[in-house]
Design a protein around this motif. Structure first.
Motif, PDB file in Angstrom:
ATOM      1  N   GLY A   1     -48.857  48.830  19.402  1.00  0.00           N
ATOM      2  CA  GLY A   1     -49.428  49.609  20.503  1.00  0.00           C
ATOM      3  C   GLY A   1     -49.989  50.930  19.999  1.00  0.00           C
ATOM      4  O   GLY A   1     -51.035  51.407  20.459  1.00  0.00           O
ATOM      5  N   TYR A   2     -49.310  51.532  19.035  1.00  0.00           N
ATOM      6  CA  TYR A   2     -49.766  52.805  18.475  1.00  0.00           C
ATOM      7  C   TYR A   2     -51.162  52.653  17.884  1.00  0.00           C
ATOM      8  O   TYR A   2     -52.061  53.443  18.157  1.00  0.00           O
ATOM      9  CB  TYR A   2     -48.775  53.287  17.392  1.00  0.00           C
ATOM     10  N   TRP A   3     -51.354  51.612  17.073  1.00  0.00           N
ATOM     11  CA  TRP A   3     -52.641  51.421  16.407  1.00  0.00           C
ATOM     12  C   TRP A   3     -53.744  51.018  17.387  1.00  0.00           C
ATOM     13  O   TRP A   3     -54.896  51.404  17.232  1.00  0.00           O
ATOM     14  CB  TRP A   3     -52.517  50.393  15.279  1.00  0.00           C
ATOM     15  N   ILE A   4     -53.376  50.249  18.393  1.00  0.00           N
ATOM     16  CA  ILE A   4     -54.395  49.864  19.389  1.00  0.00           C
ATOM     17  C   ILE A   4     -54.988  51.117  20.013  1.00  0.00           C
ATOM     18  O   ILE A   4     -56.201  51.269  20.102  1.00  0.00           O
ATOM     19  CB  ILE A   4     -53.774  48.927  20.456  1.00  0.00           C
ATOM     20  N   LYS A   5     -54.111  52.042  20.405  1.00  0.00           N
ATOM     21  CA  LYS A   5     -54.570  53.293  21.021  1.00  0.00           C
ATOM     22  C   LYS A   5     -55.300  54.171  20.026  1.00  0.00           C
ATOM     23  O   LYS A   5     -56.262  54.856  20.360  1.00  0.00           O
ATOM     24  CB  LYS A   5     -53.365  54.073  21.571  1.00  0.00           C
ATOM     25  N   TYR A   6     -54.807  54.185  18.803  1.00  0.00           N
ATOM     26  CA  TYR A   6     -55.367  55.049  17.762  1.00  0.00           C
ATOM     27  C   TYR A   6     -56.811  54.635  17.413  1.00  0.00           C
ATOM     28  O   TYR A   6     -57.656  55.465  17.099  1.00  0.00           O
ATOM     29  CB  TYR A   6     -54.467  54.967  16.529  1.00  0.00           C
ATOM     30  N   ILE A   7     -57.078  53.319  17.478  1.00  0.00           N
ATOM     31  CA  ILE A   7     -58.409  52.813  17.102  1.00  0.00           C
ATOM     32  C   ILE A   7     -59.378  52.845  18.286  1.00  0.00           C
ATOM     33  O   ILE A   7     -60.579  53.074  18.120  1.00  0.00           O
ATOM     34  CB  ILE A   7     -58.277  51.373  16.526  1.00  0.00           C
ATOM     35  N   ARG A   8     -58.841  52.619  19.477  1.00  0.00           N
ATOM     36  CA  ARG A   8     -59.684  52.561  20.678  1.00  0.00           C
ATOM     37  C   ARG A   8     -60.425  53.892  20.892  1.00  0.00           C
ATOM     38  O   ARG A   8     -59.834  54.957  20.791  1.00  0.00           O
ATOM     39  CB  ARG A   8     -58.790  52.264  21.885  1.00  0.00           C
ATOM     40  N   GLY A   9     -61.721  53.791  21.145  1.00  0.00           N
ATOM     41  CA  GLY A   9     -62.492  54.994  21.471  1.00  0.00           C
ATOM     42  C   GLY A   9     -62.961  55.812  20.275  1.00  0.00           C
ATOM     43  O   GLY A   9     -63.447  56.927  20.435  1.00  0.00           O
ATOM     44  N   THR A  10     -62.823  55.248  19.067  1.00  0.00           N
ATOM     45  CA  THR A  10     -63.190  56.033  17.892  1.00  0.00           C
ATOM     46  C   THR A  10     -64.667  55.874  17.509  1.00  0.00           C
ATOM     47  O   THR A  10     -64.996  55.566  16.366  1.00  0.00           O
ATOM     48  CB  THR A  10     -62.311  55.658  16.681  1.00  0.00           C
ATOM     49  N   ALA A  11     -65.563  56.084  18.468  1.00  0.00           N
ATOM     50  CA  ALA A  11     -66.989  56.088  18.153  1.00  0.00           C
ATOM     51  C   ALA A  11     -67.709  56.917  19.211  1.00  0.00           C
ATOM     52  O   ALA A  11     -67.438  56.776  20.399  1.00  0.00           O
ATOM     53  CB  ALA A  11     -67.549  54.672  18.125  1.00  0.00           C
ATOM     54  N   ASP A  12     -68.616  57.765  18.766  1.00  0.00           N
ATOM     55  CA  ASP A  12     -69.350  58.636  19.694  1.00  0.00           C
ATOM     56  C   ASP A  12     -70.630  57.988  20.201  1.00  0.00           C
ATOM     57  O   ASP A  12     -71.279  58.519  21.101  1.00  0.00           O
ATOM     58  CB  ASP A  12     -69.676  59.965  19.000  1.00  0.00           C
ATOM     59  N   PHE A  13     -71.009  56.888  19.572  1.00  0.00           N
ATOM     60  CA  PHE A  13     -72.150  56.088  20.025  1.00  0.00           C
ATOM     61  C   PHE A  13     -71.982  54.725  19.372  1.00  0.00           C
ATOM     62  O   PHE A  13     -71.144  54.556  18.483  1.00  0.00           O
ATOM     63  CB  PHE A  13     -73.492  56.739  19.642  1.00  0.00           C
ATOM     64  N   PHE A  14     -72.731  53.735  19.849  1.00  0.00           N
ATOM     65  CA  PHE A  14     -72.606  52.378  19.323  1.00  0.00           C
ATOM     66  C   PHE A  14     -73.724  52.172  18.293  1.00  0.00           C
ATOM     67  O   PHE A  14     -74.907  52.133  18.659  1.00  0.00           O
ATOM     68  CB  PHE A  14     -72.742  51.375  20.472  1.00  0.00           C
ATOM     69  N   ALA A  15     -73.368  52.092  17.010  1.00  0.00           N
ATOM     70  CA  ALA A  15     -74.368  51.894  15.953  1.00  0.00           C
ATOM     71  C   ALA A  15     -74.485  50.395  15.685  1.00  0.00           C
ATOM     72  O   ALA A  15     -73.501  49.726  15.376  1.00  0.00           O
ATOM     73  CB  ALA A  15     -73.941  52.633  14.690  1.00  0.00           C
ATOM     74  N   LEU A  16     -75.697  49.877  15.838  1.00  0.00           N
ATOM     75  CA  LEU A  16     -75.896  48.429  15.836  1.00  0.00           C
ATOM     76  C   LEU A  16     -77.017  48.006  14.887  1.00  0.00           C
ATOM     77  O   LEU A  16     -78.127  48.527  14.966  1.00  0.00           O
ATOM     78  CB  LEU A  16     -76.249  47.987  17.266  1.00  0.00           C
ATOM     79  N   ASN A  17     -76.725  47.081  13.992  1.00  0.00           N
ATOM     80  CA  ASN A  17     -77.772  46.447  13.185  1.00  0.00           C
ATOM     81  C   ASN A  17     -78.094  45.095  13.790  1.00  0.00           C
ATOM     82  O   ASN A  17     -77.194  44.348  14.176  1.00  0.00           O
ATOM     83  CB  ASN A  17     -77.304  46.198  11.741  1.00  0.00           C
ATOM     84  N   HIS A  18     -79.369  44.782  13.855  1.00  0.00           N
ATOM     85  CA  HIS A  18     -79.742  43.473  14.370  1.00  0.00           C
ATOM     86  C   HIS A  18     -80.999  42.961  13.674  1.00  0.00           C
ATOM     87  O   HIS A  18     -81.954  43.708  13.478  1.00  0.00           O
ATOM     88  CB  HIS A  18     -79.992  43.525  15.886  1.00  0.00           C
ATOM     89  N   TYR A  19     -80.977  41.680  13.317  1.00  0.00           N
ATOM     90  CA  TYR A  19     -82.131  41.074  12.657  1.00  0.00           C
ATOM     91  C   TYR A  19     -82.606  39.786  13.329  1.00  0.00           C
ATOM     92  O   TYR A  19     -83.802  39.544  13.419  1.00  0.00           O
ATOM     93  CB  TYR A  19     -81.798  40.754  11.187  1.00  0.00           C
ATOM     94  N   THR A  20     -81.651  38.926  13.751  1.00  0.00           N
ATOM     95  CA  THR A  20     -82.088  37.577  14.097  1.00  0.00           C
ATOM     96  C   THR A  20     -81.159  36.882  15.102  1.00  0.00           C
ATOM     97  O   THR A  20     -80.130  37.441  15.495  1.00  0.00           O
ATOM     98  CB  THR A  20     -82.234  36.748  12.796  1.00  0.00           C
ATOM     99  N   THR A  21     -81.534  35.673  15.484  1.00  0.00           N
ATOM    100  CA  THR A  21     -80.860  34.922  16.549  1.00  0.00           C
ATOM    101  C   THR A  21     -80.576  33.488  16.103  1.00  0.00           C
ATOM    102  O   THR A  21     -81.261  32.951  15.232  1.00  0.00           O
ATOM    103  CB  THR A  21     -81.773  34.936  17.810  1.00  0.00           C
ATOM    104  N   ARG A  22     -79.548  32.870  16.672  1.00  0.00           N
ATOM    105  CA  ARG A  22     -79.248  31.453  16.450  1.00  0.00           C
ATOM    106  C   ARG A  22     -79.013  30.753  17.787  1.00  0.00           C
ATOM    107  O   ARG A  22     -78.577  31.394  18.755  1.00  0.00           O
ATOM    108  CB  ARG A  22     -77.972  31.282  15.607  1.00  0.00           C
ATOM    109  N   LEU A  23     -79.279  29.451  17.815  1.00  0.00           N
ATOM    110  CA  LEU A  23     -78.903  28.621  18.952  1.00  0.00           C
ATOM    111  C   LEU A  23     -77.551  28.017  18.641  1.00  0.00           C
ATOM    112  O   LEU A  23     -77.337  27.543  17.518  1.00  0.00           O
ATOM    113  CB  LEU A  23     -79.927  27.498  19.135  1.00  0.00           C
ATOM    114  N   VAL A  24     -76.633  28.040  19.603  1.00  0.00           N
ATOM    115  CA  VAL A  24     -75.284  27.580  19.279  1.00  0.00           C
ATOM    116  C   VAL A  24     -74.738  26.535  20.245  1.00  0.00           C
ATOM    117  O   VAL A  24     -75.094  26.479  21.424  1.00  0.00           O
ATOM    118  CB  VAL A  24     -74.279  28.759  19.204  1.00  0.00           C
ATOM    119  N   THR A  25     -73.845  25.732  19.674  1.00  0.00           N
ATOM    120  CA  THR A  25     -73.111  24.730  20.429  1.00  0.00           C
ATOM    121  C   THR A  25     -71.707  24.666  19.834  1.00  0.00           C
ATOM    122  O   THR A  25     -71.461  25.223  18.770  1.00  0.00           O
ATOM    123  CB  THR A  25     -73.845  23.368  20.352  1.00  0.00           C
TER     124      THR A  25
END
Ligand code: GBH
Length: 479
Positions: free
Chosen positions: A299-323
């Protein structure tokens, strides 16, 4: 929903930021100069050149160690407001720990940052883009939980040294790829422990990231007033049909791919995605294991890690079709995910096998992030296209224009808060296990010229206009 953040008629919000990116091992060179220590990519490429497509290495790469002033000129030409680069841990701390601080390494980054600020380009610094000091790999690398403290000390030193000039910080680039180094020989350090090593490494990286974030909060934030995040990478996984099974496969795939790191940090409840917990626990039991291969946070680590970002940094290149379906060996994260992915043969290709051009997937991914994580501000820290180095890079122009058009729809029509967009990459560079065979640059680099001369590609003309005007002409959308 039209967001108050939107601006309409092809314009990006006035405070939207455009940038370009690189990473230390891919561009710097100077692998053994001025006191730099060895890192896992130096060792990987030197001991196993046959694992790299053209048997090359990043020993010299773009020689940005000597050419950083030229790089800043390229960035200016592209009219970016932000330059995302990474710091080579072993250039600052040759042994990985604080036993030795390499002052020429510090000088190099101080000079680069000063050169950027002089022309009003904001530095965005990635602390770790895959080049772990070999001395720390020798201690077990990311499989060793103590690595979280080594990282915290390194991060704290970077805040101290550069935090008055750097206001955008990324702790890790694509931690899922760091974990691949503990699954197969496709990436350094090339430790083969699928379905175990990757989960373990991820567990330590999440702790390391959170420790760095909290150090910033406790010791630096009030004075330095910067922002800290972690760059996560994700494809969009589109259900191959409208069947509920395929929709579930897509959701499961997204949780294992993006949720793995995003859920602990950005969700309201924290911790790994519940679906991932359930599946890996079940599989572990079925394999006769006493403990789940997916480690648990207290529980300590869950709380400690939660919320540790001031913005969402996202890399994106491509897409797949999935099943749904059985993929990968037992055990492996691939098998745990239980998703088969395909490409649509009509999607345009690039020079990279994995990279197909699917602009609409970008919008769907941004929408997913919005609904999954309560609409965080998203900075796209990488997006890019590979070819074989053509100067008339029309396919790259097509890629960026169309991905940017989808990003705009995400802002204007879906109400996503996208605050920035970064091109990978400002110049051709060392593309990891693909060597120099796949080129992502908007500037060409002549790798047979000792001076590593740079030359503008056609995409610079188009992108510099968009970045300067912060506007995408409708007529511009398709080449
Ligand atoms: C980014 O990763 C990296 O941050 C950057 O350093 C890199 O140069 C850039 O992309 C371009 O590749 O061969 O089928 O196993 C992007 C995400 C994930 C893409 C791993 C390549 C390997 C696919 N990468 N993936 S495969």
């Amino acid at each position: 929903v039209v967001s108050s953040y939107s601006s309409g008629n092809g314009s990006f919000p006035y405070n939207f930021l455009f940038g370009a990116a690189t990473a230390s091992y891919q561009v710097e060179g100077g692998w053994n100069l001025s006191g730099k220590g060895e890192n896992i990519w130096d060792v990987f490429t030197h001991t196993h050149p046959e694992w790299i497509a053209d048997h090359s290495s990043g020993d010299i790469a773009c020689d940005s160690y000597h050419n950083y002033k030229k790089d800043v000129k390229l960035l200016k030409k592209l009219q970016v407001q932000v330059y995302r680069f990474s710091i080579s841990w072993a250039r600052i701390l040759p042994n990985g720990d604080l036993s030795l601080i390499n002052h020429s390494g510090i000088t190099y980054y101080k000079n680069l940052i000063a050169a950027l600020r002089e022309v009003h380009i904001e530095p965005m610094v990635t602390m770790y883009h895959w080049d772990l000091p070999q001395a720390l790999e020798d201690k077990g690398g990311w499989l060793n939980t103590q690595m979280a403290d080594y990282f915290k000390n390194y991060a704290s030193l970077l805040f101290t040294l550069f935090g008055d000039q750097v206001k955008w910080w990324i702790t890790f680039n694509e931690p899922t790829e760091v974990c691949t180094g503990y699954v197969s020989r496709d990436a350094a350090p090339g430790v083969v422990l699928p379905g175990v090593g990757d989960y373990k490494a991820a567990h330590t990286i999440l702790q390391a990231h959170a420790k760095a974030y909290h150090v910033y909060d406790q010791k630096f934030r009030s004075k330095q007033k910067g922002r800290v995040s972690i760059t996560l990478s994700s494809r969009w996984l589109e259900p191959i049909s409208e069947s509920s099974e395929d929709i579930e496969a897509s959701e499961r795939g997204m949780q294992f791919e993006l949720g793995w790191f995003a859920h602990p940090i950005y969700s309201k409840s924290g911790d790994y995605p519940p679906l991932m917990r359930k599946i890996v626990d079940e599989h572990s039991r079925a394999e006769g294991l006493k403990y789940s291969r997916l480690p648990s946070f207290s529980g300590y680590w869950i709380k400690y890690i939660r919320g540790t970002a001031d913005f969402f940094a996202l890399n994106h290149y491509t897409t797949r079709l999935v099943t749904s379906g059985e993929e990968g060996e037992i055990p492996s994260k691939e098998h745990d995910t239980g998703v088969i992915s395909k490409v649509d043969p009509s999607w345009p290709s690039s020079a990279s096998k994995w990279l197909k051009v699917v602009p609409w997937g970008f919008r769907k991914l941004l929408k997913w992030v919005k609904s999954e994580y309560r609409n965080p501000p998203v900075f796209v820290t990488e997006n890019g296209f590979s070819d074989h180095g053509e100067l008339e890079d029309n396919d790259r122009i097509y890629y960026h224009k169309n991905y940017l058009a989808e990003l705009l729809k995400a802002i204007n029509e879906d109400g996503c808060k996208v605050i920035g967009y970064t091109v990978w990459s400002i110049m051709d560079n060392f593309e990891w296990e693909r060597g120099y065979t796949e080129k992502f640059g908007v500037f060409h680099v002549n790798f047979s010229d000792p001076a590593r001369s740079r030359q503008q590609k056609k995409s610079v003309e188009v992108l510099s206009k968009i970045f300067h005007l912060k506007k995408l002409d409708e007529a511009d959308n398709f080449v």
